[in-house]
Design an enzyme around this catalytic site. Structure first.
Site, short mmCIF file in Angstrom:
data_model
loop_
_atom_site.label_atom_id
_atom_site.label_comp_id
_atom_site.label_asym_id
_atom_site.label_seq_id
_atom_site.Cartn_x
_atom_site.Cartn_y
_atom_site.Cartn_z
N ASP A 16 -3.75 -20.34 -5.71
CA ASP A 16 -4.98 -20.33 -6.03
C ASP A 16 -5.92 -21.41 -5.51
O ASP A 16 -5.49 -22.02 -4.84
CB ASP A 16 -5.20 -20.00 -7.67
CG ASP A 16 -4.66 -21.29 -8.23
OD1 ASP A 16 -4.63 -22.43 -7.75
OD2 ASP A 16 -4.04 -21.30 -9.53
N GLN A 17 -7.09 -21.52 -5.94
CA GLN A 17 -8.04 -22.43 -5.20
C GLN A 17 -7.57 -23.99 -5.81
O GLN A 17 -7.84 -24.72 -5.19
CB GLN A 17 -9.50 -22.04 -5.84
CG GLN A 17 -9.94 -20.95 -5.35
CD GLN A 17 -11.78 -20.87 -5.73
OE1 GLN A 17 -11.87 -21.09 -7.06
NE2 GLN A 17 -12.36 -20.29 -4.89
#
Length: 132
Positions: A16-17
């Site tokens: 994810d980020q």
């Protein structure tokens, strides 16, 4: 062989980020472990399918302990603890390169006839290579 280890690096696309592996990707890591476990026995999913046997997952459990991160070197340890009959049960441990436990998991798969979708016995060529 009852236990096999397989290592690989976490790709950016799997995170994810925040650089943390998305939880759904662990199921794919378990599949990599199973594929390499079978390969260590001298067989492959492909050869089983060519011989009319498929192995669908019928149960999946994962206990997450610590996050895997982008570019971590991950090791999936795959093991069976009892002889397969119509089902085969795998236990897994996933570690990072510091040997910190990231996840424990269990899957159960069923041996099925590809044409009839009916359960079948574990192939003899797999049973012959297992010692308990």
């Amino acid at each position: 062989m009852l236990k096999n280890s397989f290592s690989f690096r976490v790709r950016y696309v799997e995170t994810d980020q925040m650089g943390v592996v998305y939880h759904g990707n662990y199921a794919q890591y378990l599949e990599l472990g199973r594929v390499e476990w079978l390969r260590s026995l001298g067989t492959t999913y492909r050869s089983m399918e060519e011989n009319g046997i498929i192995l669908p997952v019928i149960s999946l459990q994962i206990k997450y302990k610590k996050s895997a991160l982008y570019d971590d070197l991950i090791t999936v340890e795959t093991e069976i603890k009892k002889p397969p009959l119509v089902k085969i049960e795998f236990d897994y441990k996933i570690y990072n390169e510091s040997r910190e436990l990231l996840a424990e998991a269990n899957t159960v798969l069923a041996f099925m006839d590809k044409n009839t979708n009916r359960p079948v016995k574990c192939p003899d060529h797999i049973l012959e290579k297992l010692t308990f």
